[in-house]
Motif scaffolding. Structure first.
Motif, short mmCIF file in Angstrom:
data_model
loop_
_atom_site.label_atom_id
_atom_site.label_comp_id
_atom_site.label_asym_id
_atom_site.label_seq_id
_atom_site.Cartn_x
_atom_site.Cartn_y
_atom_site.Cartn_z
N LEU A 74 0.91 -1.16 -0.03
CA LEU A 74 0.06 -0.16 -0.03
C LEU A 74 0.96 1.35 -0.04
O LEU A 74 0.42 2.30 -0.61
N GLU A 75 2.15 0.99 0.64
CA GLU A 75 2.80 2.31 0.66
C GLU A 75 3.32 2.52 -0.73
O GLU A 75 3.50 3.80 -1.24
N ALA A 76 3.88 1.66 -1.58
CA ALA A 76 4.37 1.74 -2.96
C ALA A 76 3.03 2.44 -3.89
O ALA A 76 3.30 3.30 -4.62
N GLN A 77 1.84 1.81 -3.75
CA GLN A 77 0.99 2.04 -4.44
C GLN A 77 0.54 3.71 -4.18
O GLN A 77 0.22 4.53 -4.78
N ALA A 92 -5.56 6.21 3.07
CA ALA A 92 -6.55 5.59 4.08
C ALA A 92 -6.16 4.13 3.96
O ALA A 92 -6.14 3.44 5.27
N ASN A 93 -6.05 3.26 2.91
CA ASN A 93 -5.67 1.74 3.23
C ASN A 93 -4.54 1.64 3.67
O ASN A 93 -4.39 0.66 4.49
N GLN A 94 -3.42 2.54 3.59
CA GLN A 94 -2.08 2.40 4.23
C GLN A 94 -2.41 2.31 5.74
O GLN A 94 -1.55 1.71 6.60
N VAL A 95 -2.98 3.52 6.07
CA VAL A 95 -3.26 3.57 7.74
C VAL A 95 -3.83 2.32 8.21
O VAL A 95 -3.65 2.06 9.17
#
Length: 496
Positions: free
Chosen positions: A164-167, A204-207
């Motif tokens: 998710l961080e990469a995206q 948000a997904n990363q959090v």
């Protein structure tokens, strides 16, 4: 010639009749002496005043005994009651069903813990299996919660966060380019909005992924472990309820005893709490009695008494111990209920004592334990309390005005033989010369051949117990002692 012959014949007739009367008297005296013996009407020659033995004065022999040495009979209060079992229980099962087995009959002796009857419990066995499965599942869930997430799960969560961080980084770069193009008038508003929304969604997904990873690293929460433990306890309680139902589906002997009645046989359908058997506890058995208040006041717990069963008397009674006393007096009967425990001796078998249950019992309370003896057996004579004594009923002599008397043998001090000079022997017993006197007494109680009397008779005085019909006041006689005479001297006796 005829007259002299008639006078001679008349004198001869009277001489013969006189001799016959004398012979008759002698014969009657000999018969009476042989019948009654010297202890009653024997003759003892007394020495003459001049010391010669030519003139003999007959004295009667009477049998005497010291008043205080006479033992009275043991008397009792009698109270009727019932023999009961110490414990009497009707046995039932809390569950209803079909009786599968009844293992005992009337009269069987059982031990505590013996299984006496069962009902069909096939449904309970199925419920027990289901409860065991629930327990296994709950235990597994509790172990999983306690152990926490697996290592592989944590690694997968970390990889998800990195993805998710990469995206998010790629989306952020696109958004920056769209914003630059938008500032120069190139690119559309729609492209700009799509790039912005994609960047925000990935952030948000990363959090969320990072939060999930932190949760996995911290392990299972204590609340979840407690919930898993509660589910396990619930499953165990369900299994225990099945065990209770199984226990309530059989009858177990609560104590050692005997089966008194069997109310149902195998195959019968019974309802919950419906009695199937009745059991009586084995010895010792108990008995209950209603005792008057004035007697029960002198009894206390652990007092030893005697109890007879049926029509047996005190000689065939069993020892008993007071174990319970009702605190209040029955206002109708004015009695207090007393419960005793029969202590059967070795000669009484257990089965025999159990057979006493339901029979009538008699409680024998000695008079000596109650106030009745102390109050009623002490007579009051003009305000003076005389000590009551026992005498043989045959020693009582009718007195004046319907009263009773006894003869007392007192030392004859004016005789040649003093009261304490026992220098002659009759049938191996010491004898002495006495003077008979009358003492009025009050008859308090009669028990068989003995009577309890009170009067002016001291315990050390000698009472005439045999030969009363041959003597009277003022008559001198020779006393024959059944027991040791008083230790008082003749002077002390005369002074008294």
């Amino acid at each position: 010639m005829n007259a002299p012959s008639h006078s001679i014949q008349r004198r001869s007739f009277w001489n013969a009749r006189s001799f016959g009367a004398i012979a008759f008297v002698v014969v009657i005296g000999a018969v009476l002496s042989a019948a009654f013996g010297p202890g009653v009407i024997g003759l003892d020659p007394a020495p003459a005043d001049d010391g010669s033995i030519g003139l003999e004065t007959p004295r009667l022999h009477v049998r005497v005994v010291q008043a205080q040495s006479i033992e009275g009979p043991e008397l009792f209060h009698r109270y009727r009651g019932d023999v009961i079992a110490r414990r009497d229980s009707s046995l039932a099962m809390r569950r209803g069903g079909r009786l599968q087995d009844v293992a005992v009959h009337e009269g069987d002796l059982v031990k505590r813990g013996d299984v006496l009857a069962r009902i069909d419990v096939a449904d309970l066995h199925a419920a027990a299996a289901s409860a065991d499965a629930e327990i296994a599942a709950a235990e597994a869930a509790l172990e999983e919660a306690t152990a926490g997430p697996r290592y592989q799960t944590i690694r997968a969560a970390e990889a998800r966060v990195q993805q998710l961080e990469a995206q998010w980084t790629a989306a952020k770069n696109r958004f920056e380019r769209q914003r630059s193009l938008r500032s120069r008038g190139a690119g559309t508003q729609q492209e700009y909005d799509d790039a912005k929304f994609a960047t925000d969604a990935l952030a948000a997904n990363q959090v969320s992924a990072k939060a999930e990873l932190d949760e996995l690293k911290e392990g299972t929460r204590q609340e979840q472990i407690a919930a898993a433990r509660a589910r396990l306890q619930l499953a165990k309680a369900a299994r225990q309820r099945v065990e209770v139902d199984l226990s309530d589906s059989q009858i177990v002997a609560p104590f050692d005893g005997v089966i008194a009645s069997r109310l149902f046989d195998e195959g019968s359908i019974i309802g919950p709490n419906q009695p199937v058997l009745r059991i009586l506890e084995s010895p010792p058995v108990h008995a209950t009695f209603g005792v008057p208040a004035d007697v029960s006041d002198f009894l206390k717990l652990n007092d030893r008494l005697r109890v007879s069963v049926g029509e047996a008397g005190p000689d065939e009674s069993q020892p008993a111990r007071v174990i319970r006393m009702q605190p209040q007096i029955n206002p109708v009967t004015r009695t207090r209920v007393i419960e005793v425990e029969l202590e059967a001796d070795d000669t009484v078998a257990a089965a025999e004592s159990i057979g006493w249950i339901g029979k009538t019992a008699t409680l024998w309370v000695p008079w000596a334990k109650t106030r009745t003896q102390q109050d009623d057996w002490i007579a009051h004579n003009d305000g003076v309390d005389w000590v009551p004594i026992w005498v043989p009923t045959s020693a009582l002599v009718r007195g004046v005005r319907g009263l009773w008397s006894v003869y007392v043998a007192e030392p004859s001090l004016d005789s040649d033989l003093g009261a304490d000079s026992a220098n002659t022997t009759l049938d191996g017993n010491d004898t002495n010369v006495v003077a008979i006197s009358r003492r009025d007494v009050k008859v308090i109680r009669t028990a068989g051949q003995m009577s309890l009397v009170s009067g002016s008779v001291a315990g050390t005085e000698a009472i005439v117990v045999e030969g009363t019909q041959r003597v009277g006041p003022g008559v001198r006689a020779v006393a024959v002692w059944e027991s040791e005479a008083s230790s008082l001297s003749s002077q002390e006796t005369a002074a008294r």
